[in-house]
Scaffold this motif. Structure first.
Motif: not given
Length: 223
Positions: A148-171
């Protein structure tokens, strides 16, 4: 989660993709604890796949930051690193704040309706009390959010960041008393977007990430 629940059924997906998905969820659901060794043979038996598939999965999980190779011991569930995650949350706050501002400014009514629907699904996931379900619903919400923001590249970056902290996010999701504050924080984001208030939307998005990081820091320091 019992060992039997790790076993996968054959389907259109490749065995590697299925095994990767199951292992990722098992780590984030704390079937395997931070620092726990991941031995190939037991994993083959639990997942019902070959050793070559297990090795491929472990390599991918290592690339994602969920598994680390320990010299002399082999693969183990990665332990979150405070210094590394500090930068990740800082970047997330920046990117999500920018996206919230853009969303409030330029999203169409149809896009906002889709975002609102994804938020309802997220609330249902929170009510289920299942961290993995919350993670999935959160990913769906933010995909609609960045779209909705028109920020698809930013989303790809955030996805890559989240993958690296998914366990911490789950905690963080699983931590005591996080549910209600998180819902309130995300409600503020959605409300500001609906009100077409970019300043409030950006501030609310940044605040949500900062609060999540504050909880994560406490969890890391307590371990």
């Amino acid at each position: 989660m019992s060992d039997d629940t790790l076993r996968i059924d054959r389907s259109a997906k490749t065995l590697r993709a299925l095994a990767l998905e199951r292992m990722r969820e098992a780590i984030m659901g704390f079937h395997f604890q931070p620092g726990e060794r991941l031995v190939e043979r037991p994993l083959c038996d639990q997942l019902g796949v070959s050793r070559s598939v297990v090795r491929e999965v472990l390599r991918q999980l290592e690339a994602e930051g969920l598994v680390q190779m320990i010299p002399g011991h082999g693969p183990a569930v990665a332990k979150p690193d405070l210094g590394r995650t500090d930068e990740i949350y800082e970047l997330r706050a920046l990117l999500e704040g920018i996206a919230a501002r853009a969303c409030a400014t330029s999203a169409t009514e149809e896009q906002i309706a889709l975002l609102d629907g994804a938020f309802v699904k997220l609330l249902e996931a929170w009510a289920s009390g299942e961290p993995v379900e919350v993670m999935r619903a959160t990913a769906n919400f933010y995909e609609k959010f960045f779209d909705a923001a028109g920020k698809r590249i930013a989303w790809e970056i955030v996805q890559g960041l989240n993958v690296r902290i998914n366990q911490l996010r789950s905690m963080t999701i699983s931590s005591t008393n996080r549910r209600e504050p998180a819902i309130a924080e995300m409600t503020a984001i959605v409300d500001a977007i609906k009100s077409r208030d970019p300043d409030k939307a950006e501030a609310a998005a940044r605040h949500h990430v900062e609060q999540a990081w504050s909880i994560a820091q406490k969890l890391l320091r307590s371990r």
